[in-house]
Design a protein around this motif. Structure first.
Motif, mmCIF file in Angstrom:
data_model
loop_
_atom_site.group_PDB
_atom_site.id
_atom_site.type_symbol
_atom_site.label_atom_id
_atom_site.label_comp_id
_atom_site.label_asym_id
_atom_site.label_seq_id
_atom_site.Cartn_x
_atom_site.Cartn_y
_atom_site.Cartn_z
ATOM 1 N N SER A 1 28.753 6.948 43.861
ATOM 2 C CA SER A 1 28.455 7.012 42.428
ATOM 3 C C SER A 1 28.398 5.597 41.852
ATOM 4 C CB SER A 1 29.518 7.841 41.697
ATOM 5 O OG SER A 1 29.587 9.143 42.226
ATOM 6 N N GLY A 2 27.666 5.471 40.728
ATOM 7 C CA GLY A 2 27.565 4.170 40.076
ATOM 8 C C GLY A 2 26.548 3.243 40.713
ATOM 9 N N CYS A 3 25.564 3.796 41.401
ATOM 10 C CA CYS A 3 24.539 2.978 42.044
ATOM 11 C C CYS A 3 23.425 2.641 41.053
ATOM 12 C CB CYS A 3 23.933 3.708 43.241
ATOM 13 S SG CYS A 3 25.122 4.244 44.487
ATOM 14 N N THR A 4 22.732 1.579 41.313
ATOM 15 C CA THR A 4 21.525 1.261 40.554
ATOM 16 C C THR A 4 20.424 2.214 40.987
ATOM 17 O OG1 THR A 4 22.152 -1.073 40.445
ATOM 18 C CG2 THR A 4 19.837 -0.525 40.022
ATOM 19 N N PRO A 5 19.794 2.950 40.042
ATOM 20 C CA PRO A 5 18.748 3.897 40.435
ATOM 21 C C PRO A 5 17.689 3.227 41.313
ATOM 22 C CG PRO A 5 19.301 4.189 38.135
ATOM 23 C CD PRO A 5 20.029 2.961 38.579
ATOM 24 N N GLY A 6 17.311 3.934 42.377
ATOM 25 C CA GLY A 6 16.310 3.408 43.291
ATOM 26 C C GLY A 6 16.877 2.604 44.442
ATOM 27 N N THR A 7 18.170 2.305 44.428
ATOM 28 C CA THR A 7 18.784 1.572 45.536
ATOM 29 C C THR A 7 18.662 2.372 46.833
ATOM 30 O OG1 THR A 7 20.366 0.499 44.065
ATOM 31 C CG2 THR A 7 20.913 0.548 46.397
ATOM 32 N N GLU A 8 18.308 1.683 47.890
ATOM 33 C CA GLU A 8 18.099 2.349 49.168
ATOM 34 C C GLU A 8 19.248 2.044 50.136
ATOM 35 O OE1 GLU A 8 14.341 1.230 50.744
ATOM 36 O OE2 GLU A 8 13.192 2.385 49.259
ATOM 37 N N LEU A 9 19.651 3.081 50.843
ATOM 38 C CA LEU A 9 20.616 2.939 51.931
ATOM 39 C C LEU A 9 19.894 3.377 53.198
ATOM 40 C CD1 LEU A 9 23.584 2.239 52.660
ATOM 41 C CD2 LEU A 9 24.103 4.678 52.446
ATOM 42 N N VAL A 10 19.589 2.419 54.060
ATOM 43 C CA VAL A 10 18.735 2.704 55.206
ATOM 44 C C VAL A 10 19.490 3.499 56.267
ATOM 45 C CG1 VAL A 10 17.362 0.629 54.815
ATOM 46 C CG2 VAL A 10 19.358 0.529 56.325
ATOM 47 N N ALA A 11 18.718 4.092 57.184
ATOM 48 C CA ALA A 11 19.313 4.828 58.300
ATOM 49 C C ALA A 11 20.062 3.875 59.214
ATOM 50 C CB ALA A 11 18.228 5.561 59.073
ATOM 51 N N ALA B 1 19.138 6.173 45.731
ATOM 52 C CA ALA B 1 19.945 6.522 44.567
ATOM 53 C C ALA B 1 19.090 7.210 43.509
ATOM 54 C CB ALA B 1 20.593 5.266 43.988
ATOM 55 N N ALA B 2 19.612 8.281 42.929
ATOM 56 C CA ALA B 2 18.904 9.042 41.908
ATOM 57 C C ALA B 2 19.024 8.348 40.555
ATOM 58 C CB ALA B 2 19.471 10.454 41.841
ATOM 59 N N GLY C 1 23.448 -3.274 44.762
ATOM 60 C CA GLY C 1 23.062 -2.174 43.892
ATOM 61 C C GLY C 1 23.884 -0.926 44.051
ATOM 62 N N MET C 2 24.912 -0.948 44.880
ATOM 63 C CA MET C 2 25.749 0.243 45.045
ATOM 64 C C MET C 2 27.167 -0.175 45.402
ATOM 65 S SD MET C 2 24.448 1.763 48.722
ATOM 66 C CE MET C 2 25.681 3.074 48.666
ATOM 67 N N PRO C 3 28.152 0.640 44.993
ATOM 68 C CA PRO C 3 29.546 0.319 45.322
ATOM 69 C C PRO C 3 29.792 0.510 46.808
ATOM 70 C CG PRO C 3 29.417 2.468 44.293
ATOM 71 C CD PRO C 3 28.036 1.896 44.225
ATOM 72 N N SER C 4 30.832 -0.121 47.299
ATOM 73 C CA SER C 4 31.147 -0.009 48.728
ATOM 74 C C SER C 4 31.907 1.266 49.061
ATOM 75 C CB SER C 4 31.969 -1.220 49.179
ATOM 76 O OG SER C 4 33.189 -1.294 48.444
#
Length: 370
Positions: A95-105, A125-126, A160-163
């Motif tokens: 939660s708390g990510c910047t919209p559009g942030t990608e977390l790759v495979a 991220a939504a 762009g996203m929390p750890s």
């Protein structure tokens, strides 16, 4: 009549008796440091080791006592193979990510206790700042399962996203490698049965050969003429769900005559598909839980720990005797399960047998005591 194998001490006594009766001592007393003493022990140990090896060979010569690779070899003859350990999978929510942030495979994520997981696919991220990543554990076994809300941390920070994140729902599907006892039971059932290519027992054998499946039942014509309904339970892999499969009921992926199953049911249906008769419509279902409430009065040790012990004893009863093919749970069975915990009580409910409908398995309901 079983062969009475001699113990090491009796062999030592026998060797010493042979030395004495042979008159090699000529009536003289044996010195405390005589070479005959260690020789007698050595010969007895050699004889005992030979007996032990022959006994081990005998155990490997028959399937019901074989061990290790010999058990694997015996089981391979009727086509039974040990089920491998499986890894758990599920979703981790950030939660708390910047919209559009990608977390790759293939991104590494660590559970709070240090167990490593890897993302299975790209996650984005939504608009509300949440990112739901599908993960699978890097190690196999039941320890890879975890409850909903378990803490996770990214191994490497991502802009762009929390750890930190938490599991979104339980992460399940992990199962330990099949034990020799369970493996031997499946093998002996295969030897005892005759492979008919579609008997009721065949479907049970095919289902329980799937990794994670611990129990299975077959209901011929359960979905109409020409159909076969297979119920299954995954007591370890889905322990967080009381062993009930997670997915939707249905048929194999290449079965056009019925709705395709999902999740655990699909894995079982796909495994059965190559073995089943070509005309059979096989539907794999999860049993419906049927909780049975138990009320006790005059309980001798009315403590939380005692109540949990009673629940465990009743749960064990249902695992041993439960079937989704329609059953009745006698009142006496519930009383015996409670008595096994070492208490005195009066059973207030249920009074009389409990009928469990077709397609349902008895489960532990509310257990209360007065």
């Amino acid at each position: 009549m079983p062969y009475p194998r001699k113990t090491l001490s009796s062999l030592q006594a026998s060797v010493w008796s042979d030395i004495v009766t042979s008159n090699v001592l000529r009536g003289l007393s044996l010195l405390s440091r005589s070479i005959l003493r260690p020789l007698s022990w050595a010969f007895a140990n050699l004889a005992w080791s030979n007996d032990d090896y022959i006994a081990w060979c005998y155990r490997q010569a028959v399937p019901w006592t074989a061990e290790g690779e010999n058990l694997d070899a015996w089981a391979a003859l009727p086509g039974i193979y040990k089920k491998d350990a499986t890894a758990a999978s599920g979703l981790v929510l950030f939660s708390g990510c910047t919209p559009g942030t990608e977390l790759v495979a293939n991104t590494a994520i660590l559970r709070a206790d240090g167990v490593s997981y890897t993302t299975s696919s790209l996650a984005i991220a939504a608009a509300d700042g949440t990112l739901s990543a599908a993960v699978s554990c890097d190690v196999t076994g039941a320890d890879s399962n975890c409850d909903s809300g378990t803490a996770f941390t990214l191994l490497t920070a991502v802009d762009g996203m929390p750890s930190s994140g938490v599991s979104s729902g339980a992460i399940t599907g992990g199962a330990d490698i099949e034990t020799e006892a369970a493996f031997r039971t499946r093998m002996l059932k295969a030897y005892a049965s005759r492979d008919g290519g579609g008997r009721q027992d065949d479907y049970v054998e095919w289902a329980t050969a799937v990794a994670g499946v611990t129990r299975a039942w077959c209901n011929p014509s359960g979905a109409g003429s020409g159909s076969v309904v297979v119920y299954a339970m995954l007591d370890d892999a889905q322990a967080v769900h009381n062993g009930f499969p997670q997915g939707t009921n249905g048929a194999a992926a290449n079965e056009p005559r019925y709705t395709t199953a999902t999740g655990d049911q699909l894995a079982i249906a796909n495994a059965i598909r190559p073995n089943q008769p070509v005309t059979a419509l096989v539907v794999v279902c999860a049993p419906d839980p049927y909780p049975i409430d138990v009320k006790l009065s005059d309980l001798s040790a009315n403590t939380p720990a005692q109540i949990e012990a009673i629940k465990a004893a009743i749960a064990d009863l249902y695992v041993r005797n439960g079937t989704p093919l329609g059953m009745t749970v006698p009142q006496s069975d519930i009383e015996e399960a409670v008595l096994s915990t070492g208490v005195s009580f009066t059973l207030s409910a249920p009074l009389g047998p409990v009928d469990v409908p077709l397609g349902s398995l008895p489960t532990v309901g509310a257990v209360s005591a007065q």
